[in-house]
Design an enzyme around this catalytic site. Structure first.
Site, PDB file in Angstrom:
ATOM      1  CG  ASP A  58      -2.118   0.846   1.091  1.00  7.78           C
ATOM      2  OD1 ASP A  58      -2.304   1.427  -0.007  1.00  7.78           O
ATOM      3  OD2 ASP A  58      -2.815   1.796   2.322  1.00  7.78           O
ATOM      4  CG  ASP A  90      -0.474   3.954   8.420  1.00 10.22           C
ATOM      5  OD1 ASP A  90      -0.554   3.169   9.119  1.00 10.22           O
ATOM      6  OD2 ASP A  90      -0.878   4.963   7.195  1.00 10.22           O
TER       7      ASP A  90
END
Length: 258
Positions: free
Chosen positions: A191, A207
């Site tokens: 991501d 993240d």
């Protein structure tokens, strides 16, 4: 008991454990974040003396809220995954093909707990090989404790909002991170974008809950997507190699079609 009464009781109980509430008004954005499950996890972390102060939110989102905290003066990021609003189906896609967590089945709660453990594990693997990420310190249920990346309780800016002098050098640094993540930590971020990279003198990857091991069936597709995102952003500011060249540099081979 009304929500305000619950908040006051929460504050009293936390403070009775020796934890300071640094920003009571800001912490009250916790509406549906500090549910019963989360409070139990927080109590356990507090009892282990891992948290000595809780401040206001660093970031808020549909999947998770991150609060500032401290442990004996050390800045913490307290990441709380939201059990009720997290994207259950999207998370399951990343978990199902990961042999570390493929046996996770059942409730939304069980999946969120596994996701929290997965991010802890991914951060630990990245940190062990020297990639700049928040150092994972502990987790319990849906709460992840990490070192805080910032100064004076203000987080470092996302790459998209940072003052970068040499985009070519930063691009090369991030490419090296992806390569080391792939070759040494055996992970694909999955991501990667200008939203999931912080910058202060150097880039930091954040993240990493969705990061997958190389044997995940979609790892090649996720890697290609990461490279596309990296090139898309940096091509605005500097020359970038084509995707094939980047993939060869990362994998030692080239494009691996999903």
């Amino acid at each position: 008991m009304g929500r305000n009464d619950e908040y006051e009781q929460f504050d009293r109980e936390i403070e009775a454990m020796g934890v300071r509430i640094k920003d009571a008004d800001a912490v009250k954005v916790r509406d549906d974040v500090f549910d019963e499950v989360t409070l139990m996890a927080l109590y356990k972390l507090v009892h282990k003396k891992l948290i000595s102060a809780i401040g206001g939110p660093i970031s808020t989102g549909k999947e998770a809220n991150v609060f500032y905290g401290e442990r004996d003066g050390l800045g913490l990021a307290i990441k709380i995954y939201r059990i009720q609003t997290a994207n259950f189906k999207a998370m399951n896609e990343y978990l199902a093909g990961d042999r570390r967590f493929s046996s996770v089945r059942g409730t939304r709660k069980a999946l969120i707990f596994a996701w929290t453990k997965k991010e802890y594990s991914n951060l630990a693997r990245a940190h062990e090989v020297g990639i700049p990420v928040p150092e994972p310190l502990a987790f319990d249920r849906n709460i992840l404790l990490m070192t805080f990346l910032g100064e004076d309780e203000v987080p470092y800016p996302q790459l998209r909002n940072a003052a970068v002098e040499d985009y070519g050098a930063v691009y090369g640094t991030i490419l090296d991170y992806i390569k080391r993540l792939y070759q040494e930590a055996r992970l694909v971020h999955a991501d990667l974008s200008e939203y999931n990279i912080l910058y202060h003198e150097k880039p930091y990857l954040i993240d990493m809950g969705q990061a997958v091991t190389l044997d995940h069936p979609r790892a090649p597709a996720f890697l290609i997507r990461d490279v596309k995102n990296l090139n898309r952003y940096f091509s605005r500011y500097c020359d970038v190699p084509d995707e094939e060249e980047v993939l060869r540099a990362i994998t030692g081979t080239g494009r691996r079609e999903p």
